[in-house]
Enzyme design. Sequence first.
Site, mmCIF file in Angstrom:
data_model
loop_
_atom_site.group_PDB
_atom_site.id
_atom_site.type_symbol
_atom_site.label_atom_id
_atom_site.label_comp_id
_atom_site.label_asym_id
_atom_site.label_seq_id
_atom_site.Cartn_x
_atom_site.Cartn_y
_atom_site.Cartn_z
ATOM 1 N N GLY A 156 39.974 -21.403 -72.214
ATOM 2 C CA GLY A 156 39.516 -20.510 -73.281
ATOM 3 C C GLY A 156 39.821 -19.030 -73.109
ATOM 4 N N PHE A 157 38.817 -18.195 -73.325
ATOM 5 C CA PHE A 157 39.008 -16.731 -73.290
ATOM 6 C C PHE A 157 39.576 -16.289 -71.943
ATOM 7 C CE2 PHE A 157 35.020 -15.925 -76.189
ATOM 8 C CZ PHE A 157 35.661 -16.527 -77.250
ATOM 9 N N TYR B 30 20.347 -20.063 -75.092
ATOM 10 C CA TYR B 30 21.711 -19.498 -75.060
ATOM 11 C C TYR B 30 21.662 -18.069 -75.610
ATOM 12 C CZ TYR B 30 26.632 -18.575 -75.802
ATOM 13 O OH TYR B 30 27.878 -17.977 -75.766
HETATM 14 P P1 NDP Z 1 35.378 -22.406 -72.305
HETATM 15 O O1 NDP Z 1 34.446 -23.540 -72.143
HETATM 16 O O2 NDP Z 1 36.735 -22.676 -72.859
HETATM 17 O O3 NDP Z 1 35.533 -21.640 -70.916
HETATM 18 C C1 NDP Z 1 34.425 -21.381 -70.084
HETATM 19 C C2 NDP Z 1 34.914 -20.917 -68.722
HETATM 20 O O4 NDP Z 1 33.760 -20.603 -67.929
HETATM 21 C C3 NDP Z 1 35.697 -21.988 -67.999
HETATM 22 O O5 NDP Z 1 36.816 -21.409 -67.400
HETATM 23 C C4 NDP Z 1 34.727 -22.485 -66.952
HETATM 24 O O6 NDP Z 1 35.431 -22.873 -65.772
HETATM 25 C C5 NDP Z 1 33.904 -21.228 -66.663
HETATM 26 N N1 NDP Z 1 32.592 -21.582 -66.104
HETATM 27 C C6 NDP Z 1 31.557 -22.195 -66.735
HETATM 28 N N2 NDP Z 1 30.548 -22.422 -65.884
HETATM 29 C C7 NDP Z 1 30.959 -21.937 -64.667
HETATM 30 C C8 NDP Z 1 30.375 -21.892 -63.384
HETATM 31 N N3 NDP Z 1 29.147 -22.380 -63.136
HETATM 32 N N4 NDP Z 1 31.082 -21.345 -62.369
HETATM 33 C C9 NDP Z 1 32.315 -20.854 -62.578
HETATM 34 N N5 NDP Z 1 32.928 -20.858 -63.776
HETATM 35 C C10 NDP Z 1 32.266 -21.414 -64.807
HETATM 36 O O7 NDP Z 1 34.600 -21.358 -73.229
HETATM 37 P P2 NDP Z 1 35.000 -19.903 -73.790
HETATM 38 O O8 NDP Z 1 36.284 -19.448 -73.248
HETATM 39 O O9 NDP Z 1 34.809 -19.932 -75.239
HETATM 40 O O10 NDP Z 1 33.800 -19.061 -73.175
HETATM 41 C C11 NDP Z 1 33.980 -17.943 -72.326
HETATM 42 C C12 NDP Z 1 32.793 -17.014 -72.489
HETATM 43 O O11 NDP Z 1 32.738 -16.555 -73.840
HETATM 44 C C13 NDP Z 1 31.423 -17.642 -72.217
HETATM 45 O O12 NDP Z 1 30.632 -16.691 -71.540
HETATM 46 C C14 NDP Z 1 30.871 -17.910 -73.615
HETATM 47 O O13 NDP Z 1 29.474 -17.928 -73.618
HETATM 48 C C15 NDP Z 1 31.430 -16.733 -74.377
HETATM 49 N N6 NDP Z 1 31.553 -16.858 -75.823
HETATM 50 C C16 NDP Z 1 32.213 -17.898 -76.417
HETATM 51 C C17 NDP Z 1 32.337 -17.960 -77.796
HETATM 52 C C18 NDP Z 1 33.010 -19.102 -78.491
HETATM 53 O O14 NDP Z 1 32.724 -19.308 -79.705
HETATM 54 N N7 NDP Z 1 33.893 -19.831 -77.869
HETATM 55 C C19 NDP Z 1 31.830 -16.881 -78.633
HETATM 56 C C20 NDP Z 1 31.138 -15.846 -77.919
HETATM 57 C C21 NDP Z 1 31.038 -15.827 -76.571
HETATM 58 P P3 NDP Z 1 35.166 -24.211 -64.919
HETATM 59 O O15 NDP Z 1 34.595 -25.233 -65.837
HETATM 60 O O16 NDP Z 1 36.521 -24.539 -64.376
HETATM 61 O O17 NDP Z 1 34.232 -23.767 -63.856
HETATM 62 C C1 8X3 Z 2 29.240 -18.399 -78.997
HETATM 63 C C2 8X3 Z 2 29.069 -18.071 -80.434
HETATM 64 O O1 8X3 Z 2 27.553 -18.349 -82.454
HETATM 65 O O2 8X3 Z 2 28.034 -20.327 -81.121
HETATM 66 O O3 8X3 Z 2 28.640 -17.458 -78.183
HETATM 67 O O4 8X3 Z 2 26.535 -18.651 -80.317
HETATM 68 S S1 8X3 Z 2 27.722 -18.895 -81.089
#
Ligand code: NDP
Ligand code: 8X3
Length: 252
Positions: free
Chosen positions: A13-14, A153
């Site tokens: 992801g991001f 969350y």
């Molecule tokens: P993904 O699930 O695609 O990526 C999440 C990443 O976080 C993975 O690389 C995962 O790696 C890592 N991660 C999760 N838990 C752990 C842990 N315990 N230790 C180490 N690494 C961890 O999601 P996104 O890219 O969408 O999310 C990235 C961030 O953006 C998060 O903080 C999310 O809350 C936030 N976000 C996302 C939105 C969305 O709509 N997608 C919107 C707003 C915010 P691995 O599993 O390999 O450990």
């Molecule tokens: C991820 C966006 O709206 O699903 O942080 O909470 S939302």
Amino acid sequence: MNRHVIVTGASSGFGKAIAETFARGGDHLIITGRRKDRLEQLAESMRKTHNTRVLILDFDVQDKKSVRDAVASIPVEWHPVDILVNNAGLALGRDYFEEADMNDWETMMQTNVMGLIYMTRAVFPILRKGGGGHIINMGSIAGKEVYEKGNVYCASKHAVDALSQSMRTDFLRHAIKVTAIHPGAAETEFSLVRFKGDETTAKSVYTGFQPLRAEDVADAVHYCANLPPHVCINDLVIMPAAQASSVYFHRE
Ligand code: NDP
Ligand code: 8X3
């Protein structure tokens, strides 16, 4: 630009898109996550395509000792670190307050809040070594507004918002910039994780509108990181054009 950049949660992801964007811009990357195989693939592709240096650290941000040990293992030639992107995080479940799973809540708080705190404390000394630095925290629209069944969350991301403000205040004297990025709906693995592998429900989150792509968020992060030394974007909310708030969407 030859900077040393740590990106947590770079296996998907991001985080993956952020690492790639900085690598494309000529920076060197320390990429972290739990899935080492994913990090190795990303490292190989960034080294080949962008001729960048990459260091992999695989650990769980929930575990304070693992965080400390991982950061302590960063070779001195990677010092100082210029930018820390605290991106690792997740949502688990979408349930009414009285029905949600307490274990899910604990995992979210431990990852999104304590993980970010552990990382920042561990990296601070090597960030400060450079006489400045930049911390970029991944918040969410869920950290600005709450929505039904978002409870913990949303609380975890409100905490990221508050922590970003606190860090900005406390790190002023160290000339460390602090930026919080708050995306709306983006299609990554986020929903699949939130709905525990239920692909139909995960997909339904994005029906009828174009969500953000990971690359859109990565471009915003990169923009914030490339401003002149005297300029800091403190807080940035980035949404799909079809989303006005955490609950208002225009779906075709
Ligand atoms: P993904 O699930 O695609 O990526 C999440 C990443 O976080 C993975 O690389 C995962 O790696 C890592 N991660 C999760 N838990 C752990 C842990 N315990 N230790 C180490 N690494 C961890 O999601 P996104 O890219 O969408 O999310 C990235 C961030 O953006 C998060 O903080 C999310 O809350 C936030 N976000 C996302 C939105 C969305 O709509 N997608 C919107 C707003 C915010 P691995 O599993 O390999 O450990
Ligand atoms: C991820 C966006 O709206 O699903 O942080 O909470 S939302």
